[in-house]
Enzyme design. Structure first.
Site, short mmCIF file in Angstrom:
data_model
loop_
_atom_site.label_atom_id
_atom_site.label_comp_id
_atom_site.label_asym_id
_atom_site.label_seq_id
_atom_site.Cartn_x
_atom_site.Cartn_y
_atom_site.Cartn_z
N ALA A 1 11.49 -18.84 -9.77
CA ALA A 1 10.07 -19.20 -9.85
C ALA A 1 9.28 -18.46 -8.76
CB ALA A 1 9.91 -20.71 -9.69
N GLY B 1 10.38 -9.06 7.43
CA GLY B 1 11.83 -9.11 7.23
C GLY B 1 12.46 -7.74 7.43
N SER C 1 12.19 -9.58 -7.35
CA SER C 1 13.60 -9.52 -7.75
C SER C 1 13.67 -9.40 -9.27
CB SER C 1 14.31 -10.81 -7.33
OG SER C 1 15.55 -10.93 -7.99
N VAL D 1 6.87 -15.93 8.20
CA VAL D 1 5.77 -15.57 7.27
C VAL D 1 5.17 -16.79 6.57
CG1 VAL D 1 6.53 -13.19 6.84
CG2 VAL D 1 7.40 -15.05 5.37
N TYR E 1 14.30 -19.72 -6.61
CA TYR E 1 14.22 -18.28 -6.35
C TYR E 1 13.53 -17.58 -7.53
CZ TYR E 1 15.71 -13.64 -4.79
OH TYR E 1 15.72 -12.33 -4.37
N ASN F 1 8.36 -8.01 2.40
CA ASN F 1 9.77 -8.00 1.98
C ASN F 1 10.51 -9.30 2.31
OD1 ASN F 1 12.63 -6.69 1.67
ND2 ASN F 1 12.52 -7.32 3.81
N1 LIG Z 1 19.76 -8.17 -1.75
C1 LIG Z 1 19.53 -8.40 -3.03
O1 LIG Z 1 20.44 -8.40 -3.89
C2 LIG Z 1 18.14 -8.67 -3.49
C3 LIG Z 1 17.88 -8.64 -4.86
C4 LIG Z 1 16.59 -8.87 -5.30
C5 LIG Z 1 15.58 -9.13 -4.40
N2 LIG Z 1 15.85 -9.15 -3.07
C6 LIG Z 1 14.74 -9.43 -2.14
O2 LIG Z 1 14.69 -8.43 -1.14
C7 LIG Z 1 14.18 -9.00 0.07
C8 LIG Z 1 15.12 -8.68 1.23
O3 LIG Z 1 16.38 -9.23 0.96
P1 LIG Z 1 17.70 -8.80 1.75
O4 LIG Z 1 18.81 -8.94 0.78
O5 LIG Z 1 17.48 -7.51 2.45
O6 LIG Z 1 17.80 -10.02 2.82
P2 LIG Z 1 18.44 -10.13 4.29
O7 LIG Z 1 19.41 -9.04 4.54
O8 LIG Z 1 18.86 -11.55 4.45
O9 LIG Z 1 17.16 -9.91 5.23
C9 LIG Z 1 16.11 -10.81 5.19
C10 LIG Z 1 15.09 -10.44 6.25
O10 LIG Z 1 13.97 -11.34 6.09
C11 LIG Z 1 13.73 -12.01 7.32
N3 LIG Z 1 13.19 -13.33 7.03
C12 LIG Z 1 13.78 -14.34 6.33
N4 LIG Z 1 12.97 -15.42 6.30
C13 LIG Z 1 11.85 -15.06 6.99
C14 LIG Z 1 10.65 -15.72 7.33
N5 LIG Z 1 10.42 -16.99 6.95
N6 LIG Z 1 9.72 -15.06 8.06
C15 LIG Z 1 9.92 -13.77 8.46
N7 LIG Z 1 11.04 -13.09 8.17
C16 LIG Z 1 11.99 -13.73 7.45
C17 LIG Z 1 15.07 -12.03 8.02
O11 LIG Z 1 14.92 -12.19 9.44
P3 LIG Z 1 15.24 -13.62 10.15
O12 LIG Z 1 16.53 -14.08 9.60
O13 LIG Z 1 15.25 -13.33 11.60
O14 LIG Z 1 14.10 -14.51 9.76
C18 LIG Z 1 15.59 -10.63 7.68
O15 LIG Z 1 14.98 -9.69 8.52
C19 LIG Z 1 14.02 -10.51 -0.18
O16 LIG Z 1 12.67 -10.78 -0.50
C20 LIG Z 1 14.91 -10.76 -1.39
O17 LIG Z 1 14.46 -11.84 -2.17
C21 LIG Z 1 17.10 -8.94 -2.58
#
Ligand SMILES: NC(=O)c1ccc[n+]([C@@H]2O[C@H](COP(=O)([O-])OP(=O)(O)OC[C@H]3O[C@@H](n4cnc5c(N)ncnc54)[C@H](OP(=O)(O)O)[C@@H]3O)[C@@H](O)[C@H]2O)c1
Length: 247
Positions: free
Chosen positions: A155, A10, A140, A62, A153, A88
């Site tokens: 879980a 990601g 998270s 993934v 989410y 990630n």
């Molecule tokens: N932002 C927050 O507030 C927050 C808070 C707590 C935890 N997190 C965690 O941090 C991580 C990143 O979040 P983010 O906010 O940066 O999200 P984001 O901006 O939506 O980016 C998500 C990334 O993951 C990729 N992705 C999604 N599904 C995928 C899959 N099945 N296989 C491979 N790649 C995949 C997406 O690429 P494609 O769309 O091309 O697949 C994108 O590159 C996540 O695990 C999220 O749960 C985020």
């Protein structure tokens, strides 16, 4: 970190993209994984090239074992080893339990939790070839704090925290450290999708540091955990949220 090889899942958006940028700035070669959106990958590629050309984008969902296997064949052919893995990639769809679509629930567990299990399993043979291997999983704050409309989410992220600790125990015999970073609300496309402007302001007011997280807050912590500076930190869950769990 100079000369090390990393895989960031990601890595084309939000937190993952910032982690890739920081790794590139520190002389690491990065495999940048993404699952679906080629346009995000092309945009990210442009930004990353401003820092370094030492990266390769690889498309693989993934949660799909065959695609992940093929990704690792490419990584193995290119370098034959991996020093750092950042698990990630993640997604979310809000839903109350009584309205749940069970296939949708399974999808979130599949991507957020099982996806990290699949990638970790296939990364292991290459990580064993590194002199200072390290894995960081991204969970998270909702992995330890329940939240309405987010049962799948919550879980999945709780599972990631425990999977990290089990991995740390099992991989200690290979000297592979495994830690997890748990961000609070962070300014990325995934997070901002679900909130109105007013709700974001409310989140800021309720945070002890009166702001939401920025991707660089998370990336700095991930780079520290990957590096030898964290060589005695193993199996830990590091919360990066400005203190929001205190309230
Ligand atoms: N932002 C927050 O507030 C927050 C808070 C707590 C935890 N997190 C965690 O941090 C991580 C990143 O979040 P983010 O906010 O940066 O999200 P984001 O901006 O939506 O980016 C998500 C990334 O993951 C990729 N992705 C999604 N599904 C995928 C899959 N099945 N296989 C491979 N790649 C995949 C997406 O690429 P494609 O769309 O091309 O697949 C994108 O590159 C996540 O695990 C999220 O749960 C985020």
């Amino acid at each position: 970190m100079n000369g090390k090889i990393a895989l960031v899942t990601g890595g084309t958006s939000g937190i993952g993209k910032e982690i890739v940028k920081q790794l590139l700035s520190n002389g690491v070669f990065v495999f940048v994984n993404f699952g679906h959106h080629d346009h995000l990958m092309y945009e990210a590629k442009k930004e990353l090239k401003e820092i370094s050309n030492s990266f390769q984008c690889i498309k693989a969902d993934v949660s799909n074992e065959e695609e992940v296997f093929a990704m690792f064949v490419k990584i193995k052919e290119t370098f034959g080893k991996l020093d750092y893995l950042v698990n990630n990639a993640g997604m979310n769809v809000d839903n109350f339990i009584e309205d749940l679509d069970i296939d949708g629930f399974r999808k979130i567990l599949d991507v957020n939790l099982v996806g990290k299990v699949i990638v970790t399993k296939f990364a292991l043979p290459l990580l064993k070839k590194s002199e200072s291997p390290s894995i960081v999983n991204i969970a998270s704050r909702l992995g330890t704090k329940p939240c309405v409309e987010a049962s799948a989410y919550c879980a999945s992220e709780a599972g990631v925290i425990n999977f990290t600790k089990t991995s740390a125990l099992e991989f200690s015999k290979y000297k592979i450290r495994v830690n997890v970073v748990s961000p609070g609300l962070t300014n990325t496309p995934l997070a901002m999708m679900g909130w109105t402007k007013e709700e974001i302001e409310e989140q800021k007011d309720n945070n002890p540091l009166y702001r939401i997280g920025e991707p660089i807050d998370i990336a700095n912590t991930v780079l520290f955990l990957l590096s030898d500076k964290a060589s005695y930190i193993n199996g830990e869950n590091i919360n990066v949220n400005g203190g929001s769990l205190l309230k």
